[in-house]
Enzyme design. Structure first.
Site, mmCIF file in Angstrom:
data_model
loop_
_atom_site.group_PDB
_atom_site.id
_atom_site.type_symbol
_atom_site.label_atom_id
_atom_site.label_comp_id
_atom_site.label_asym_id
_atom_site.label_seq_id
_atom_site.Cartn_x
_atom_site.Cartn_y
_atom_site.Cartn_z
ATOM 1 N N ASN A 1 -5.647 -3.004 2.058
ATOM 2 C CA ASN A 1 -5.053 -2.527 0.807
ATOM 3 C C ASN A 1 -3.904 -3.460 0.436
ATOM 4 O O ASN A 1 -2.848 -3.424 1.047
ATOM 5 C CB ASN A 1 -4.553 -1.086 1.021
ATOM 6 N N HIS B 1 -3.783 7.796 -2.295
ATOM 7 C CA HIS B 1 -2.845 7.082 -1.413
ATOM 8 C C HIS B 1 -1.459 7.727 -1.521
ATOM 9 O O HIS B 1 -1.058 8.152 -2.616
ATOM 10 C CB HIS B 1 -2.778 5.599 -1.788
ATOM 11 N N GLU C 1 -3.256 8.572 7.127
ATOM 12 C CA GLU C 1 -2.104 7.664 7.069
ATOM 13 C C GLU C 1 -0.810 8.468 7.112
ATOM 14 O O GLU C 1 -0.346 8.959 6.070
ATOM 15 C CB GLU C 1 -2.133 6.857 5.769
ATOM 16 N N SER D 1 1.037 0.611 9.490
ATOM 17 C CA SER D 1 1.532 -0.477 10.347
ATOM 18 C C SER D 1 0.486 -0.987 11.343
ATOM 19 O O SER D 1 0.824 -1.351 12.477
ATOM 20 C CB SER D 1 2.818 -0.057 11.065
ATOM 21 N N LYS E 1 -2.113 -3.465 -2.167
ATOM 22 C CA LYS E 1 -1.082 -2.821 -3.002
ATOM 23 C C LYS E 1 -0.752 -3.731 -4.193
ATOM 24 O O LYS E 1 -1.635 -4.438 -4.674
ATOM 25 C CB LYS E 1 0.141 -2.473 -2.145
ATOM 26 N N GLU F 1 1.393 6.566 -1.742
ATOM 27 C CA GLU F 1 2.290 5.962 -2.737
ATOM 28 C C GLU F 1 1.961 6.471 -4.140
ATOM 29 O O GLU F 1 2.851 6.610 -4.978
ATOM 30 C CB GLU F 1 2.207 4.430 -2.648
ATOM 31 N N GLY G 1 4.229 0.905 6.316
ATOM 32 C CA GLY G 1 5.167 -0.152 5.945
ATOM 33 C C GLY G 1 6.467 -0.108 6.721
ATOM 34 O O GLY G 1 7.431 -0.786 6.373
HETATM 35 P P1 PGA Z 1 0.917 -0.707 6.074
HETATM 36 O O1 PGA Z 1 0.241 0.128 4.881
HETATM 37 O O2 PGA Z 1 -0.226 -1.239 6.934
HETATM 38 O O3 PGA Z 1 1.697 -1.797 5.416
HETATM 39 O O4 PGA Z 1 1.753 0.250 6.863
HETATM 40 C C1 PGA Z 1 -0.879 0.941 5.058
HETATM 41 C C2 PGA Z 1 -1.287 1.609 3.763
HETATM 42 O O5 PGA Z 1 -0.419 2.064 3.009
HETATM 43 O O6 PGA Z 1 -2.486 1.705 3.447
#
Ligand code: PGA
Length: 262
Positions: free
Chosen positions: A14, A104, A176, A222, A16, A106, A182
């Site tokens: 992803n 997601h 997640e 992560s 983003k 976010e 992140g």
């Molecule tokens: P990250 O994000 O691997 O940077 O923690 C995962 C995601 O939001 O899909």
């Protein structure tokens, strides 16, 4: 769709809101050359770029017959019309998208997406025969209260409410935990397994034994080359949704090669 096999692990990157379409071309080319046929035989590898990159990725994948799959980060629940800024299922399907990320964290946090909206986005995704990657996960406060399993299962039930069994068969679930996204703070493989196995058991109630058994459940938060092997050793985890570590082709390719050491 025929490239997809039941229970083949899936590693999805992803991106983003990163990488413009020129950068997308470079990363896509490098990624595909970093992987061999034996990797694509063992693992479905997907990239999920921003909308503005998808046409460029499609042109590369089609033109060079790459074995990479790709998808979109969001979808409109509406078919067409006066929805400025939104992108429809038909548009994504015409771009050859296999996957659509739905719900997601976010988008839930920054755009106030409710379970009801997420349910409608799942239906839109199925309407064009694409595969949703439904994201669910708890924040730190819920994790610390010990209610995380129930919370995540409620998100799952609400998102999948009323979805017919033929569609349920296709859904990919990504667990997640928000506190691991992140932050560099990965859930331990045992933490991830606890929730992913509970999701699998819940899918028996929502769907059938077979749907539950065949569903691909991913972990995200992560993930990097240094922890993917331990995560993939867990019995209920069938892949990973990778954010930051998918932006760099070499690192993402190392993650996709986890199967070589398991
Ligand atoms: P990250 O994000 O691997 O940077 O923690 C995962 C995601 O939001 O899909």
């Amino acid at each position: 769709m025929d490239q997809l096999e039941v229970k083949k692990p899936l590693i999805a990157g992803n991106w983003k809101m990163n990488l413009n379409h020129l950068e997308a071309i470079a990363v896509t080319q490098k990624l595909s050359y970093s992987l061999e046929d034996k990797d694509f035989d063992a693992v479905d590898v997907a990239i999920i770029p921003p909308f503005t990159d998808i046409r460029s990725v499609q042109t590369l994948v089609d033109g060079d017959r790459l074995r990479l799959l790709y998808g979109a980060q969001d979808i409109s629940p509406e078919k067409s019309g006066a929805y400025t800024g939104d992108i429809s299922a038909l548009m994504l399907s015409k771009l050859g998208c296999t996957f659509v990320l739905v719900g997601h964290s976010e988008r839930r946090a920054h755009h106030g997406e409710s379970d009801e909206l997420i349910n409608r986005k799942l239906r839109a995704t199925f309407s064009m025969d694409m595969v949703p990657i439904l994201c669910i996960g708890e924040d730190l406060a819920i994790r610390e209260s010990g209610e995380h399993v129930q919370y995540v299962l409620t998100q799952l039930r609400n998102a999948l409410k009323g979805i017919h069994k033929p569609d349920l068969k296709k859904v990919v679930i990504a667990y997640e935990p928000i506190w691991a996204i992140g932050t560099g703070r990965t859930a331990t493989p045992e933490d991830a397994e606890e929730v992913c196995s509970a999701i699998r058991r819940e899918l028996i109630k929502i769907g059938t034994e077979e749907i539950s058994h065949n569903a691909r459940i991913l972990y995200g938060g992560s993930v990097k080359s240094g922890n993917i092997v331990d995560i993939m050793r867990e019995p209920s985890i069938d892949g990973a949704l990778v954010g930051g570590a998918s932006l760099e082709a070499d690192e993402f390719a190392r993650i996709c090669k986890f199967h070589r050491v398991i």
